[in-house]
Design a protein around this motif. Structure first.
Motif, PDB file in Angstrom:
ATOM      1  N   ALA A 196      -3.145  14.403  -2.513  1.00 22.63           N
ATOM      2  CA  ALA A 196      -2.219  13.134  -2.814  1.00 22.63           C
ATOM      3  C   ALA A 196      -2.743  12.036  -3.488  1.00 22.63           C
ATOM      4  O   ALA A 196      -1.928  11.103  -3.821  1.00 22.63           O
ATOM      5  N   GLY A 197      -3.901  11.945  -3.893  1.00 23.48           N
ATOM      6  CA  GLY A 197      -4.592  10.946  -4.258  1.00 23.48           C
ATOM      7  C   GLY A 197      -4.713   9.499  -3.552  1.00 23.48           C
ATOM      8  O   GLY A 197      -4.902   8.460  -3.908  1.00 23.48           O
ATOM      9  N   ALA A 198      -4.918   9.961  -2.093  1.00 23.43           N
ATOM     10  CA  ALA A 198      -5.127   8.770  -1.302  1.00 23.43           C
ATOM     11  C   ALA A 198      -6.523   8.314  -1.292  1.00 23.43           C
ATOM     12  O   ALA A 198      -7.555   9.212  -1.562  1.00 23.43           O
ATOM     13  N   ASP A 199      -6.835   7.068  -0.879  1.00 24.05           N
ATOM     14  CA  ASP A 199      -8.122   6.718  -1.032  1.00 24.05           C
ATOM     15  C   ASP A 199      -8.724   6.264   0.437  1.00 24.05           C
ATOM     16  O   ASP A 199      -9.777   5.548   0.545  1.00 24.05           O
ATOM     17  N   ALA A 200      -7.811   6.356   1.516  1.00 23.24           N
ATOM     18  CA  ALA A 200      -7.855   6.066   2.916  1.00 23.24           C
ATOM     19  C   ALA A 200      -7.284   6.903   3.818  1.00 23.24           C
ATOM     20  O   ALA A 200      -6.072   7.295   3.351  1.00 23.24           O
ATOM     21  N   ILE A 201      -7.790   6.760   5.037  1.00 25.06           N
ATOM     22  CA  ILE A 201      -7.023   7.743   5.861  1.00 25.06           C
ATOM     23  C   ILE A 201      -6.913   6.784   7.307  1.00 25.06           C
ATOM     24  O   ILE A 201      -7.976   6.252   7.797  1.00 25.06           O
ATOM     25  N   HIS A 202      -5.816   6.944   8.031  1.00 18.77           N
ATOM     26  CA  HIS A 202      -5.655   6.047   9.297  1.00 18.77           C
ATOM     27  C   HIS A 202      -5.348   7.267  10.216  1.00 18.77           C
ATOM     28  O   HIS A 202      -4.413   7.912  10.085  1.00 18.77           O
ATOM     29  N   PRO A 203      -6.089   7.242  11.331  1.00 16.01           N
ATOM     30  CA  PRO A 203      -5.768   8.436  12.448  1.00 16.01           C
ATOM     31  C   PRO A 203      -4.675   8.404  13.294  1.00 16.01           C
ATOM     32  O   PRO A 203      -4.281   9.376  13.968  1.00 16.01           O
ATOM     33  N   GLY A 204      -4.083   7.230  13.350  1.00 19.66           N
ATOM     34  CA  GLY A 204      -3.199   7.058  14.412  1.00 19.66           C
ATOM     35  C   GLY A 204      -3.662   6.943  15.727  1.00 19.66           C
ATOM     36  O   GLY A 204      -4.674   6.587  16.214  1.00 19.66           O
ATOM     37  N   ILE A 256       1.008  -1.127   0.122  1.00 19.62           N
ATOM     38  CA  ILE A 256       0.059  -0.191  -0.016  1.00 19.62           C
ATOM     39  C   ILE A 256       0.940   1.196   0.049  1.00 19.62           C
ATOM     40  O   ILE A 256       1.748   1.439   1.062  1.00 19.62           O
ATOM     41  N   GLU A 257       0.717   1.986  -0.889  1.00 19.25           N
ATOM     42  CA  GLU A 257       1.426   3.329  -1.103  1.00 19.25           C
ATOM     43  C   GLU A 257       0.948   4.169   0.322  1.00 19.25           C
ATOM     44  O   GLU A 257      -0.066   4.194   0.978  1.00 19.25           O
ATOM     45  N   THR A 258       2.195   5.256   0.716  1.00 14.32           N
ATOM     46  CA  THR A 258       1.747   5.932   1.804  1.00 14.32           C
ATOM     47  C   THR A 258       1.946   7.321   1.563  1.00 14.32           C
ATOM     48  O   THR A 258       2.392   7.727   0.612  1.00 14.32           O
ATOM     49  N   VAL A 259       1.207   8.088   2.580  1.00 12.81           N
ATOM     50  CA  VAL A 259       1.297   9.614   2.363  1.00 12.81           C
ATOM     51  C   VAL A 259       1.273  10.269   3.813  1.00 12.81           C
ATOM     52  O   VAL A 259       0.680   9.810   4.757  1.00 12.81           O
ATOM     53  N   ALA A 260       2.255  10.922   3.920  1.00 12.32           N
ATOM     54  CA  ALA A 260       2.583  11.696   5.295  1.00 12.32           C
ATOM     55  C   ALA A 260       2.140  13.301   5.242  1.00 12.32           C
ATOM     56  O   ALA A 260       2.131  13.896   4.245  1.00 12.32           O
ATOM     57  N   VAL A 261       1.498  13.466   6.231  1.00 10.88           N
ATOM     58  CA  VAL A 261       1.192  15.174   6.324  1.00 10.88           C
ATOM     59  C   VAL A 261       2.174  15.659   7.433  1.00 10.88           C
ATOM     60  O   VAL A 261       2.454  14.722   8.333  1.00 10.88           O
ATOM     61  N   HIS A 262       2.649  16.790   7.422  1.00 11.79           N
ATOM     62  CA  HIS A 262       3.652  17.337   8.428  1.00 11.79           C
ATOM     63  C   HIS A 262       3.466  18.761   8.545  1.00 11.79           C
ATOM     64  O   HIS A 262       3.263  19.582   7.527  1.00 11.79           O
ATOM     65  N   ASP A 298      -8.167  17.881   2.475  1.00  7.67           N
ATOM     66  CA  ASP A 298      -7.477  18.288   1.261  1.00  7.67           C
ATOM     67  C   ASP A 298      -6.222  17.746   0.789  1.00  7.67           C
ATOM     68  O   ASP A 298      -6.228  17.452  -0.246  1.00  7.67           O
ATOM     69  N   ALA A 299      -5.704  17.467   1.839  1.00  7.67           N
ATOM     70  CA  ALA A 299      -4.105  16.685   1.525  1.00  7.67           C
ATOM     71  C   ALA A 299      -4.388  15.263   1.015  1.00  7.67           C
ATOM     72  O   ALA A 299      -3.568  14.931   0.168  1.00  7.67           O
ATOM     73  N   ALA A 300      -5.416  14.552   1.464  1.00  9.20           N
ATOM     74  CA  ALA A 300      -5.901  13.259   0.894  1.00  9.20           C
ATOM     75  C   ALA A 300      -6.284  13.536  -0.451  1.00  9.20           C
ATOM     76  O   ALA A 300      -5.948  12.628  -1.204  1.00  9.20           O
ATOM     77  N   ARG A 301      -6.941  14.197  -0.726  1.00 11.55           N
ATOM     78  CA  ARG A 301      -7.402  14.745  -2.054  1.00 11.55           C
ATOM     79  C   ARG A 301      -6.293  15.050  -3.097  1.00 11.55           C
ATOM     80  O   ARG A 301      -6.120  14.130  -4.195  1.00 11.55           O
TER      81      ARG A 301
END
Length: 643
Positions: free
Chosen positions: A73-81, A26-32, A68-71
């Motif tokens: 980056a092309g993410a289709d899912a979010i994990h909240p930690g 699964i590809e990953t996206v970080a926000v920072h 907006d970050a998910a949109r």
């Protein structure tokens, strides 16, 4: 199927989720935030999105920015930690409404359990015993515990022991909860002085909910967990079974999905337990359950989010696992910040399961990283798994002692003290034990450590010179007189430099380099490793000496000091870098010893700065919103003649 996952969190938990995603393809996206831009979790993600700013309220708590970050980056899912928005029902709904997969429980379950007052009512309906405080408490009802309705981790939590302090502590808890979680709602319940904090890991799919065993999290300071272990030691089998069954009933009753934790307060004296709360997320301490079960809980979360059910046969590896939270804080639990010059933690595995006995480290930082004041002070989780509790304790102590951590003060030595304390070794700890245990006081630094540090500095000086390199270090034409090196808070070290090495007291002979010293005493050679650093803020050299038992930070006293560095008598200095959130007095006002002068916020905790004595406030150098450095003069209180 999830193809690209955004983790709406930072640091260690983001890295933990990314590790499982890489294994699953699964590809990953970080926000920072800006402060986090250089941390490892950002570099390890396949994609990264900047959240402009630093404060949580401007970055990790902004639902609109995360969606907006998910949109983008092309993410289709979010994990909240965990922490931040992980237990925010509005965030979960926003993710679902945006057409994304939410890796967490249903928003309705988050909402029900997030309101801790309502959660107690639901638990009581499910037949789980609860604690309840009277609506109008009297002196006989104390002590009481004020708790934040949203979030956890000790923020927004206060023990109140008298009626006259109740209102003030409620207001303080509200302010801290609002800052940490964006919700200042608090409630009050009875405070059990000598209980144990035992929790049950639950996991649920569309058809069932199962308990994955217990964890003991009784070792706490300021109501924040420091040591966690699985399974809970010394718990009667019948009690453990009853806790697990109660947790399963509660999860099924609210239609839960995914990973969750039901927390109980256990009273060993009566063998009774009471519901505290349910955390509708992955816990900080989830790895100890992974280690004793042989499961990847993040993988199970992703599977349930994709619509898969739980495996029919969940493994039980057995053995015992213990985890400690390594914090950037001093012995008084004051958060610290700055650059991690060295951050080397020995480990057999990271962010994953261990194939055999060993140490696992889940960390959010690496050598050279900056620890900011904006977020929680936890640097890493260090854990050990072994067939028995005794073996796990020994293994974890050895790993902590071998760790090399320079540049930021940490609780590493306190963790070793806790793990080797007879109370912990005997499994007799309670939630009040850590803060009530006698303080070990200031630990005496072995003189050989001071000698090693002094000679490392001398060797560093010798290595840097460009002329007369054949002359012994610190050579002088009056050889009867020694050289002296003085470290803050310690007696001077006297030594001689010779062609054969260094001599101390005519009996201790060392060979030194800038990175290590070998000390021979009575025919036994002990190696001390070190690191020399010159902080940008002060220019004064520091040497970090790693001895056979502990690491020591020594600051060299300059031979000549600048009078401009002196501060006026009565100056109130910032105990840590942070943000001024309130100034309670104005210049010219008389104060009594202990009166609150101002309030600082650092690492999601609020800290009061009080008058050291009776007197008059002659200067206020800051205002609300100001960023201050450690040691900065905040105000001056001149002592009155009668003070």
């Amino acid at each position: 199927m999830i193809s690209r996952l955004l983790v709406a969190n930072r640091g260690e938990i983001a890295r933990r989720v990314f590790t499982t995603c890489r294994r699953l393809g699964i590809e990953t996206v970080a926000v920072h935030s800006d402060a986090d831009a250089g941390l490892p979790f950002v570099a390890e993600a396949d994609h990264a999105v900047r959240l402009a700013g630093n404060a949580p309220a401007d970055t990790y708590l902004r639902i609109d920015l995360l969606i907006d970050a998910a949109r983008r980056a092309g993410a289709d899912a979010i994990h909240p930690g965990y922490g931040f928005l992980s237990e925010n029902a509005d965030f979960a709904r926003a993710v679902v409404d945006a057409g994304l997969t939410w890796v967490g429980p249903p928003p309705e379950a988050i909402e029900t359990m997030g309101d801790k007052v309502r959660a107690k009512e639901v638990a009581e309906t499910a037949g789980v015993p609860v604690l309840s405080a009277p609506d109008s408490p009297t002196d006989a009802d104390f002590p009481l515990l004020v708790k934040a309705s949203a979030g956890g981790g000790g923020r927004g939590m206060r023990v109140v022991r008298s009626l006259d302090r109740l209102d003030a502590e409620i207001e303080a808890a509200r302010a801290e909860a609002a800052s940490a979680f964006g919700d200042g709602t608090v409630f009050v319940e009875p405070y059990v002085e000598a209980g144990r904090h035992v929790e049950v890991q639950v996991f649920a799919d569309a058809d069932t909910a199962v308990a994955l065993g217990t964890r003991d999290c009784s070792v706490q300071r300021r109501h924040q967990k420091v040591v966690e272990e699985a399974p809970a030691p010394g718990l009667p089998a019948e009690t453990e079974r009853a806790m697990c069954e109660a947790a399963e009933r509660l999860a099924r009753g609210i239609g839960y999905r995914g990973a969750g934790t039901v927390e109980f307060l256990y009273d060993p004296a009566t063998d009774r337990f009471f519901f505290l709360e349910m955390n509708t997320r992955l816990q900080v301490e989830h790895p100890v359950t992974e280690l004793v079960r042989g499961l990847d809980l993040v993988e199970l979360q992703l599977g349930v989010a994709e619509g898969a059910g739980l495996p029919g046969d969940l493994p039980l590896r057995g053995g015992h696992a213990i985890e400690v939270r390594l914090y950037a804080e001093d012995a008084s639990y004051t958060p610290q910040s700055g650059r991690l010059v060295t951050f080397d933690l020995p480990a057999d595995g990271r962010f994953g399961l261990l194939p055999s006995s060993g140490v696992r480290v889940d960390s959010g930082f690496a050598s050279g990283d900056e620890v900011s004041t904006f977020y929680d002070a936890m640097l890493a989780k260090v854990m050990a798994w072994a067939p028995t509790r005794e073996q796990a304790v020994r293994m974890l102590v050895a790993a902590l002692r071998r760790a090399r951590i320079h540049g930021v003060t940490t609780n590493r030595d306190q963790l070793v003290e806790i793990l080797t304390d007879p109370v912990f070794v005997g499994g007799e700890m309670t939630t009040t034990w850590l803060e009530s245990r006698p303080s070990p006081g200031s630990t005496t630094i072995d003189r050989r450590t001071l000698v090693a540090g002094a000679l490392m500095l001398a060797a560093d000086d010798a290595a840097r010179r460009t002329v007369q390199q054949g002359v012994p270090a610190a050579w002088r034409n009056v050889p009867s007189q020694p050289q002296r090196t003085t470290f803050e808070g310690h007696e001077p070290v006297e030594w001689w430099g010779t062609r054969d090495g260094f001599v101390v007291d005519g009996a201790i002979v060392l060979e030194a380099s800038p990175v290590h010293a070998r000390l021979e005493v009575d025919g036994v050679t002990v190696r001390y490793d070190g690191l020399i650093d010159t902080p940008r803020t002060s220019g004064t050299r520091e040497v970090y000496v790693d001895g056979p038992v502990r690491s020591v930070r020594l600051r060299e006293v300059p031979r000549f000091t600048d009078p401009a560095d002196a501060v006026a008598s009565g100056s109130l200095l910032a105990p840590m870098p942070g943000t001024v959130v309130a100034v309670k007095v104005e210049a010219g006002r008389e104060v009594a010893a202990g009166d609150v002068v101002l309030v600082l916020e650092a690492m999601k905790m609020q800290h009061t700065v009080t008058a050291p004595h009776d007197g008059t406030v002659t200067k206020i150098n800051v205002e609300p919103g100001a960023q201050v450095a450690s040691g900065e003069v905040l105000a001056v209180v001149d002592q009155s003649p009668g003070g």
